[in-house]
Design a protein around this motif. Structure first.
Motif, PDB file in Angstrom:
ATOM      1  N   SER A  29       0.900  -1.420   0.163  1.00  0.00           N
ATOM      2  CA  SER A  29       0.364   0.144   0.155  1.00  0.00           C
ATOM      3  C   SER A  29       1.236   1.148   0.277  1.00  0.00           C
ATOM      4  CB  SER A  29      -1.096   0.043   1.360  1.00  0.00           C
ATOM      5  OG  SER A  29      -0.406   0.383   2.403  1.00  0.00           O
ATOM      6  N   ARG A  30       2.599   1.295  -0.698  1.00  0.00           N
ATOM      7  CA  ARG A  30       2.544   2.661   0.239  1.00  0.00           C
ATOM      8  C   ARG A  30       2.555   3.425  -1.239  1.00  0.00           C
ATOM      9  NH1 ARG A  30       5.519  -1.141  -3.585  1.00  0.00           N
ATOM     10  NH2 ARG A  30       6.224  -0.955  -4.945  1.00  0.00           N
ATOM     11  N   ASP A  31       1.731   2.666  -2.766  1.00  0.00           N
ATOM     12  CA  ASP A  31       1.252   3.586  -3.342  1.00  0.00           C
ATOM     13  C   ASP A  31       0.453   5.122  -2.718  1.00  0.00           C
ATOM     14  OD1 ASP A  31       3.196   2.917  -4.890  1.00  0.00           O
ATOM     15  OD2 ASP A  31       2.145   1.653  -6.103  1.00  0.00           O
ATOM     16  N   LEU A  32      -0.608   4.108  -2.306  1.00  0.00           N
ATOM     17  CA  LEU A  32      -1.520   4.974  -1.937  1.00  0.00           C
ATOM     18  C   LEU A  32      -1.045   5.794  -0.558  1.00  0.00           C
ATOM     19  CD1 LEU A  32      -4.479   5.438  -1.523  1.00  0.00           C
ATOM     20  CD2 LEU A  32      -4.668   3.249   0.249  1.00  0.00           C
ATOM     21  N   ILE A  33      -0.413   4.599   0.156  1.00  0.00           N
ATOM     22  CA  ILE A  33       0.454   5.973   1.838  1.00  0.00           C
ATOM     23  C   ILE A  33       1.335   7.177   1.096  1.00  0.00           C
ATOM     24  CG2 ILE A  33       1.853   5.994   3.420  1.00  0.00           C
ATOM     25  CD1 ILE A  33       1.085   2.542   3.677  1.00  0.00           C
ATOM     26  N   PHE A  34       2.168   6.928   0.103  1.00  0.00           N
ATOM     27  CA  PHE A  34       2.918   8.261   0.040  1.00  0.00           C
ATOM     28  C   PHE A  34       2.420   9.390  -1.419  1.00  0.00           C
ATOM     29  CE2 PHE A  34       6.155   4.784   1.757  1.00  0.00           C
ATOM     30  CZ  PHE A  34       6.284   5.898   2.173  1.00  0.00           C
ATOM     31  N   GLY A  35       1.385   8.541  -1.875  1.00  0.00           N
ATOM     32  CA  GLY A  35       0.872   9.300  -2.958  1.00  0.00           C
ATOM     33  C   GLY A  35       2.114   9.265  -4.456  1.00  0.00           C
ATOM     34  N   VAL A  36       1.106  10.185  -5.001  1.00  0.00           N
ATOM     35  CA  VAL A  36       2.318  10.874  -5.802  1.00  0.00           C
ATOM     36  C   VAL A  36       3.037  12.163  -6.015  1.00  0.00           C
ATOM     37  CG1 VAL A  36       0.137  12.282  -7.349  1.00  0.00           C
ATOM     38  CG2 VAL A  36       2.422  10.961  -8.763  1.00  0.00           C
ATOM     39  N   LYS A  37       4.690  12.189  -6.262  1.00  0.00           N
ATOM     40  CA  LYS A  37       5.525  12.580  -6.319  1.00  0.00           C
ATOM     41  C   LYS A  37       5.684  13.287  -7.628  1.00  0.00           C
ATOM     42  CE  LYS A  37       5.467  12.926  -1.621  1.00  0.00           C
ATOM     43  NZ  LYS A  37       4.146  13.288  -0.720  1.00  0.00           N
ATOM     44  N   LYS A  65      -0.744   8.952 -15.077  1.00  0.00           N
ATOM     45  CA  LYS A  65      -0.574  10.346 -16.135  1.00  0.00           C
ATOM     46  C   LYS A  65      -0.683  11.700 -15.176  1.00  0.00           C
ATOM     47  CE  LYS A  65      -5.204  13.094 -17.692  1.00  0.00           C
ATOM     48  NZ  LYS A  65      -6.556  13.536 -17.446  1.00  0.00           N
ATOM     49  N   LEU A  66       0.594  11.838 -16.518  1.00  0.00           N
ATOM     50  CA  LEU A  66       1.573  13.904 -16.067  1.00  0.00           C
ATOM     51  C   LEU A  66       0.427  14.010 -17.360  1.00  0.00           C
ATOM     52  CD1 LEU A  66       3.350  14.786 -14.887  1.00  0.00           C
ATOM     53  CD2 LEU A  66       5.565  13.814 -16.607  1.00  0.00           C
ATOM     54  N   THR A  67       0.601  15.950 -16.989  1.00  0.00           N
ATOM     55  CA  THR A  67       0.700  16.525 -18.246  1.00  0.00           C
ATOM     56  C   THR A  67       1.230  17.814 -17.889  1.00  0.00           C
ATOM     57  OG1 THR A  67      -1.542  17.764 -16.778  1.00  0.00           O
ATOM     58  CG2 THR A  67      -2.352  15.810 -17.876  1.00  0.00           C
ATOM     59  N   LEU A  68       1.728  18.491 -18.737  1.00  0.00           N
ATOM     60  CA  LEU A  68       2.625  19.407 -18.928  1.00  0.00           C
ATOM     61  C   LEU A  68       1.734  20.456 -19.992  1.00  0.00           C
ATOM     62  CD1 LEU A  68       5.505  20.270 -18.669  1.00  0.00           C
ATOM     63  CD2 LEU A  68       5.870  20.013 -21.004  1.00  0.00           C
ATOM     64  N   ASP A  69       1.341  21.511 -18.942  1.00  0.00           N
ATOM     65  CA  ASP A  69       0.456  22.953 -19.285  1.00  0.00           C
ATOM     66  C   ASP A  69      -0.722  22.281 -20.315  1.00  0.00           C
ATOM     67  OD1 ASP A  69       2.555  24.345 -18.862  1.00  0.00           O
ATOM     68  OD2 ASP A  69       3.361  24.769 -20.531  1.00  0.00           O
ATOM     69  N   ASP A  70      -1.061  21.844 -19.383  1.00  0.00           N
ATOM     70  CA  ASP A  70      -2.686  20.692 -19.332  1.00  0.00           C
ATOM     71  C   ASP A  70      -2.538  20.192 -20.879  1.00  0.00           C
ATOM     72  OD1 ASP A  70      -3.581  21.481 -17.382  1.00  0.00           O
ATOM     73  OD2 ASP A  70      -4.330  23.568 -18.503  1.00  0.00           O
ATOM     74  N   SER A  95       3.299  24.661 -16.180  1.00  0.00           N
ATOM     75  CA  SER A  95       2.804  23.677 -15.315  1.00  0.00           C
ATOM     76  C   SER A  95       2.673  22.495 -15.255  1.00  0.00           C
ATOM     77  CB  SER A  95       1.042  24.539 -15.456  1.00  0.00           C
ATOM     78  OG  SER A  95      -0.099  23.808 -14.459  1.00  0.00           O
ATOM     79  N   ILE A  96       3.085  21.372 -14.239  1.00  0.00           N
ATOM     80  CA  ILE A  96       2.973  19.864 -14.433  1.00  0.00           C
ATOM     81  C   ILE A  96       2.246  19.677 -13.036  1.00  0.00           C
ATOM     82  CG2 ILE A  96       4.638  18.007 -13.982  1.00  0.00           C
ATOM     83  CD1 ILE A  96       6.994  19.611 -14.628  1.00  0.00           C
ATOM     84  N   LYS A  97       1.333  18.487 -14.273  1.00  0.00           N
ATOM     85  CA  LYS A  97       0.499  18.107 -13.312  1.00  0.00           C
ATOM     86  C   LYS A  97       0.440  16.152 -13.365  1.00  0.00           C
ATOM     87  CE  LYS A  97      -2.834  21.793 -13.581  1.00  0.00           C
ATOM     88  NZ  LYS A  97      -4.199  21.931 -14.502  1.00  0.00           N
ATOM     89  N   ALA A  98       0.511  15.758 -11.968  1.00  0.00           N
ATOM     90  CA  ALA A  98       0.527  14.630 -12.535  1.00  0.00           C
ATOM     91  C   ALA A  98      -0.768  13.882 -11.316  1.00  0.00           C
ATOM     92  CB  ALA A  98       2.287  13.531 -11.499  1.00  0.00           C
ATOM     93  N   GLN A  99      -1.494  12.417 -11.658  1.00  0.00           N
ATOM     94  CA  GLN A  99      -2.138  11.817 -10.484  1.00  0.00           C
ATOM     95  C   GLN A  99      -1.582  10.195 -10.819  1.00  0.00           C
ATOM     96  OE1 GLN A  99      -5.901  12.221 -13.281  1.00  0.00           O
ATOM     97  NE2 GLN A  99      -7.117  11.315 -10.976  1.00  0.00           N
ATOM     98  N   ASN A 104      -5.197  10.815  -6.466  1.00  0.00           N
ATOM     99  CA  ASN A 104      -4.104  11.671  -5.444  1.00  0.00           C
ATOM    100  C   ASN A 104      -3.335  12.827  -6.707  1.00  0.00           C
ATOM    101  OD1 ASN A 104      -5.308  10.549  -3.426  1.00  0.00           O
ATOM    102  ND2 ASN A 104      -3.840   8.982  -3.053  1.00  0.00           N
ATOM    103  N   TYR A 105      -3.443  13.662  -6.625  1.00  0.00           N
ATOM    104  CA  TYR A 105      -2.686  14.637  -7.356  1.00  0.00           C
ATOM    105  C   TYR A 105      -1.123  14.892  -6.951  1.00  0.00           C
ATOM    106  CZ  TYR A 105      -5.668  18.235  -6.572  1.00  0.00           C
ATOM    107  OH  TYR A 105      -6.522  19.160  -6.375  1.00  0.00           O
ATOM    108  N   ASN A 106      -0.554  15.038  -7.720  1.00  0.00           N
ATOM    109  CA  ASN A 106       0.473  16.828  -7.101  1.00  0.00           C
ATOM    110  C   ASN A 106       1.090  17.821  -8.598  1.00  0.00           C
ATOM    111  OD1 ASN A 106       2.202  18.338  -6.067  1.00  0.00           O
ATOM    112  ND2 ASN A 106       3.675  16.285  -6.303  1.00  0.00           N
TER     113      ASN A 106
END
Length: 120
Positions: A29-37, A65-70, A95-99, A104-106
């Motif tokens: 469950s480490r992915d759920l505990i630590f989330g995305v970075k 999933k990773l987006t760079l400037d949407d 803008s960099i967004k990860a899910q 969970n997202y960062n």
């Protein structure tokens, strides 16, 4: 005396089994505990850039999933990414967004200043 040794062995075995189960559950469950970075991005915030083409690299741990400037970009199985972007003259926000797979997202935003003039 022999019965005490059997009893101690039995209790120790049960305790080790439960410790193993707990450790196994935490590991899986480490992915759920630590989330995305999002880490190790090669952009220095508020940096002045002299070229209109910029290569963004970094790592997105545990991301699916990773987006760079949407715009969705490719990430390898280790979470590494590399993408080329075009900068407008003046002030740019990258803008960099990860899910992750749990929703969970960062998000990280970086500011770059593109200028053809050295004294901008």
């Amino acid at each position: 005396m022999r019965q005490d040794a059997k009893k101690i062995f039995k209790i120790s075995s049960i305790a080790l089994f439960f410790i193993f189960i707990v450790a196994f559950a935490l590991f899986n469950s480490r992915d759920l505990i630590f989330g995305v970075k999002i880490k190790n991005v090669n952009i220095i915030d508020n940096a002045k850039v002299l070229d209109s083409v910029f290569v963004v690299t970094g790592t997105a741990k545990h991301a699916v999933k990773l987006t760079l400037d949407d715009r969705e970009i490719f990430i390898d199985d280790k979470g590494n990414f590399e993408e080329t972007i075009a900068l407008y003259p003046g002030y740019n926000i990258v803008s960099i967004k990860a899910q992750d797979k749990f929703g969970n997202y960062n998000e990280k935003n970086y500011k770059l200043i593109y200028s053809t003039d050295l004294e901008y």
